[in-house]
Design an enzyme around this catalytic site. Structure first.
Site, PDB file in Angstrom:
ATOM      1  N   GLU A  44       2.034   4.716   4.690  1.00 31.45           N
ATOM      2  CA  GLU A  44       3.109   4.329   5.610  1.00 31.45           C
ATOM      3  C   GLU A  44       2.599   4.102   7.025  1.00 31.45           C
ATOM      4  OE1 GLU A  44       7.416   6.222   7.040  1.00 31.45           O
ATOM      5  OE2 GLU A  44       5.747   7.533   6.452  1.00 31.45           O
ATOM      6  N   LYS A  63     -20.922  -1.195  -8.741  1.00 35.63           N
ATOM      7  CA  LYS A  63     -21.186   0.055  -9.471  1.00 35.63           C
ATOM      8  C   LYS A  63     -20.647   0.009 -10.906  1.00 35.63           C
ATOM      9  CE  LYS A  63     -21.171   2.825  -5.245  1.00 35.63           C
ATOM     10  NZ  LYS A  63     -21.038   1.674  -4.347  1.00 35.63           N
ATOM     11  N   GLY A  91     -19.378  -1.406   6.985  1.00 37.73           N
ATOM     12  CA  GLY A  91     -18.417  -0.743   7.854  1.00 37.73           C
ATOM     13  C   GLY A  91     -17.106  -0.366   7.209  1.00 37.73           C
ATOM     14  N   ALA A  98      -6.788  -5.013  -4.693  1.00 39.71           N
ATOM     15  CA  ALA A  98      -7.842  -4.292  -3.982  1.00 39.71           C
ATOM     16  C   ALA A  98      -7.513  -2.810  -3.834  1.00 39.71           C
ATOM     17  CB  ALA A  98      -8.060  -4.912  -2.603  1.00 39.71           C
ATOM     18  N   SER A 157       0.847  -1.196   0.000  1.00 46.26           N
ATOM     19  CA  SER A 157       0.000   0.000   0.000  1.00 46.26           C
ATOM     20  C   SER A 157       0.882   1.246   0.000  1.00 46.26           C
ATOM     21  CB  SER A 157      -0.934   0.018   1.217  1.00 46.26           C
ATOM     22  OG  SER A 157      -0.245   0.399   2.393  1.00 46.26           O
ATOM     23  N   THR A 161     -30.664   7.368  -0.120  1.00 48.30           N
ATOM     24  CA  THR A 161     -30.698   8.060  -1.411  1.00 48.30           C
ATOM     25  C   THR A 161     -32.100   8.076  -1.992  1.00 48.30           C
ATOM     26  OG1 THR A 161     -28.441   7.294  -1.813  1.00 48.30           O
ATOM     27  CG2 THR A 161     -29.645   8.161  -3.704  1.00 48.30           C
TER      28      THR A 161
END
Length: 222
Positions: free
Chosen positions: A38, A127, A171, A81, A35, A193
């Site tokens: 840091e 989506k 979550g 991911a 990732s 929505t």
């Protein structure tokens, strides 16, 4: 030997859940967590310090193909991911969405092919079908790139590119659950929505077990 899985976006919601799931259920698997955060890597290393022998961390960004190639050295599978995911923010920053979600995914594919990673799994989104926003459109392009990645392998049949697509992760960072929790704490009504909408929700641990099941379904020689 132990199976080594590289998780891109390894310190995000999915990365945490997948790490918990693997450490709890699969002692023969080691993880390499990649990732660009840091501090998140530091805090995650502290949280899982009792399993330090099974976890390694790689700092980098999927915009950097060379760094990806280094991170993919001798891994048996990778899970992609890593993405920019906040819908309203990406609407006003579409170029950044393309740089990370689309061009970054291309970098992952190129690096996976050059590194001969046997199985590569993309985490997509509900989506992406018939997208109506920048985020959805970027994930649709990710899927198309992923589905056609084999066209760039030179006919090799020992590399698999598959993707999973699920709904809202309960979550996860920046999800509607955070908004609802805040509204409940303040005694406010929960906002939605549209009253006729349907939300498909999956827990982080369920997402982790789903992805691992998909990974096991792909050929792997250990």
């Amino acid at each position: 030997r132990a199976m080594v899985i590289l998780v891109l976006g390894g310190t995000g919601t999915f990365g945490y859940a997948f790490t918990y799931y693997i450490l709890r259920n699969h002692p023969d698997v080691s993880l390499r967590l990649f990732s660009n955060d840091e501090y998140a890597q530091y805090t995650m290393a502290q949280k899982f310090k009792d399993h330090a022998d099974r976890l390694t961390f790689a700092l980098g960004d999927i915009r950097d193909q060379r760094r990806l190639e280094r991170a993919m050295y001798k891994v048996d599978a990778l899970i992609h991911a890593a993405a920019l995911k906040q819908v309203p923010i990406l609407e006003s920053n579409p170029f950044e969405s393309i740089e990370t979600n689309v061009n970054g995914t291309r970098n992952v594919i190129e690096a996976a092919i050059d590194s001969a990673v046997p199985t590569s799994i993309l985490i997509s989104s509900d989506k992406s079908p018939h997208p109506e926003n920048v985020y959805g459109a970027s994930k649709m392009l990710c899927e198309r790139l992923w589905l056609n990645a084999r066209a760039y392998t030179g006919g090799r049949g020992d590399m698999n590119f598959v993707f999973v697509r699920y709904g809202n992760v309960l979550g996860s960072r920046g999800s509607v659950v955070e908004v609802w929790r805040q509204q409940l704490a303040e005694g406010k009504p929960l906002t939605i929505t549209d009253k006729s909408m349907t939300r498909f929700i999956i827990t982080p641990m369920k997402a982790a077990s789903l992805v691992y099941g998909v990974l096991l379904g792909a050929p792997w020689s250990g």
